[in-house]
Scaffold this active site. Structure first.
Site, PDB file in Angstrom:
ATOM      1  N   GLU A 189      -1.126  -8.755   4.881  1.00  0.00           N
ATOM      2  CA  GLU A 189      -0.891  -8.835   6.335  1.00  0.00           C
ATOM      3  C   GLU A 189      -2.188  -8.669   7.127  1.00  0.00           C
ATOM      4  O   GLU A 189      -2.230  -8.959   8.319  1.00  0.00           O
ATOM      5  CB  GLU A 189       0.150  -7.781   6.758  1.00  0.00           C
ATOM      6  CG  GLU A 189      -0.354  -6.365   6.977  1.00  0.00           C
ATOM      7  CD  GLU A 189      -0.634  -5.593   5.695  1.00  0.00           C
ATOM      8  OE1 GLU A 189      -0.593  -6.196   4.599  1.00  0.00           O
ATOM      9  OE2 GLU A 189      -0.926  -4.378   5.782  1.00  0.00           O
TER      10      GLU A 189
ATOM     11  N   HIS B 221      -3.586  -5.778   0.945  1.00  0.00           N
ATOM     12  CA  HIS B 221      -2.934  -6.009   2.243  1.00  0.00           C
ATOM     13  C   HIS B 221      -2.938  -7.478   2.651  1.00  0.00           C
ATOM     14  O   HIS B 221      -3.826  -7.895   3.392  1.00  0.00           O
ATOM     15  CB  HIS B 221      -3.681  -5.221   3.326  1.00  0.00           C
ATOM     16  CG  HIS B 221      -3.481  -3.740   3.251  1.00  0.00           C
ATOM     17  ND1 HIS B 221      -2.458  -3.090   3.903  1.00  0.00           N
ATOM     18  CD2 HIS B 221      -4.179  -2.781   2.601  1.00  0.00           C
ATOM     19  CE1 HIS B 221      -2.536  -1.794   3.661  1.00  0.00           C
ATOM     20  NE2 HIS B 221      -3.567  -1.572   2.878  1.00  0.00           N
TER      21      HIS B 221
ATOM     22  N   CYS C 112       0.844  -1.200   0.000  1.00  0.00           N
ATOM     23  CA  CYS C 112       0.000   0.000   0.000  1.00  0.00           C
ATOM     24  C   CYS C 112       0.885   1.258   0.000  1.00  0.00           C
ATOM     25  O   CYS C 112       1.555   1.522  -0.975  1.00  0.00           O
ATOM     26  CB  CYS C 112      -0.974  -0.052   1.179  1.00  0.00           C
ATOM     27  SG  CYS C 112      -2.361   1.062   0.985  1.00  0.00           S
TER      28      CYS C 112
END
Lengths: 221, 87
Positions: free
Chosen positions: A194, A192, A85
């Site tokens: 994560e 994302h 990002c």
């Protein structure tokens, strides 16, 4: 494997990234971006957020943080560098990845989950990925990837496009969601992974991505 | 001392979504004669330089290096000499 998660003023996904990494047993540390030596780390993660308030342009100021010289060094030495990002935006502004991230084609911040196609399953980051598609969260206002025709041709020819959107949310050219550098060790992606590693949060499609990196680097068998 | 007024805009090939939203807002205010809106950035930078040519060279260099992203933006500028007491 020792991993550094860089913390710029305004980073806000640094803890998500840290928790994802330690969940896989990686020796991860959150490192202040004012630190200029990252020689000890096998992998460096640039997390999402709004580094330096996105002043001027997203990532434009972060590229001057002392840690970025060390990130360049790591990239030159072939170590893993991953920007997610805002981290992707920083890597393009720093010239470590080609192209740029424009404002979303339809103005506004998008917070959603999107399906990604794995375009290249032979990159350092995906060669142990056993999936053809992943559902990952996105959260950005400026994720609209752009590269001029010459750069795009190169990206296609070198198989540097790693992920594409199935249903393009932001106007990215050629539906591009994530790319690597020519050498293949620097990776930038808007979605994302994560944020999708814990079943409690309802999506674990980020796990195969991290597992793939770990297998490639010899940490997991 | 020199004063540079620097205008940054997207290259014509780059869609300006914020400009489009502002245009439709203007239409909703009944300014339906508005054909296009381009949103950019504006900088006023004062700098010391031995002459106008040196100042111009420096402005062009640092605009490319920092003020714009050369992949998607472009700039124009106006440069004038000002007295150093002028604020």
């Amino acid at each position: 494997m020792k991993a550094a998660v860089l913390d710029f003023p305004g980073s806000n996904c640094d803890f998500d990234m840290y928790y994802a990494l330690i969940d896989f047993g990686i020796d991860a540390k959150i490192i202040d971006a004012r630190q200029s030596n990252l020689d000890d780390y096998d992998a460096i993660f640039l997390p999402g957020g709004f580094s330096y308030g996105d002043y001027l342009r997203a990532g434009a100021i972060a590229r001057f943080a002392p840690a970025m010289e060390a990130v360049k060094k790591a990239a030159d030495q072939g170590r893993f560098v991953v920007g997610i990002c805002n981290g992707f935006q920083i890597l393009t502004e720093a010239g470590l990845l080609p192209g740029a991230l424009r404002m979303n084609a339809k103005a506004g911040f998008i917070c959603d989950q999107v399906l990604l196609n794995v375009e290249n399953d032979n990159s350092l980051f995906t060669k142990n990925l056993y999936r053809q598609q992943l559902l990952l969260p996105i959260a950005h206002a400026g994720g609209n990837y752009y590269a001029d025709q010459e750069t795009l041709t190169k990206l296609h020819a070198n198989r540097q496009i790693i992920f594409t959107y199935q249903d393009n949310p932001n106007g990215s050219i050629d539906d591009i969601a994530g790319i690597v550098n020519e050498k293949g060790n620097v990776f930038g992606v808007m979605p994302h992974p994560e944020r999708a590693v814990d079943p409690l949060l309802g999506n674990i499609d980020g796990r195969p991505f991290f597992e793939s990196i770990l297998q490639t680097s010899g940490v997991l068998n | 001392m020199f004063l540079a007024k620097i205008y940054v805009t997207y290259k014509p090939s780059i869609l300006d979504p914020q400009g489009e939203v502002i245009k439709s807002a203007l239409h909703r205010l009944d300014y339906t004669d508005v054909n296009s809106v381009m949103q950019g950035k504006y900088f006023e930078i004062k700098l010391e330089a031995k002459d106008q040519r040196t100042a111009a060279k420096e402005i062009e260099e640092f605009s490319d290096e920092l003020l714009i992203n050369v992949n998607m933006e472009t700039f124009t500028y106006k440069l004038s000499e000002i007295s150093s007491v002028e604020e």
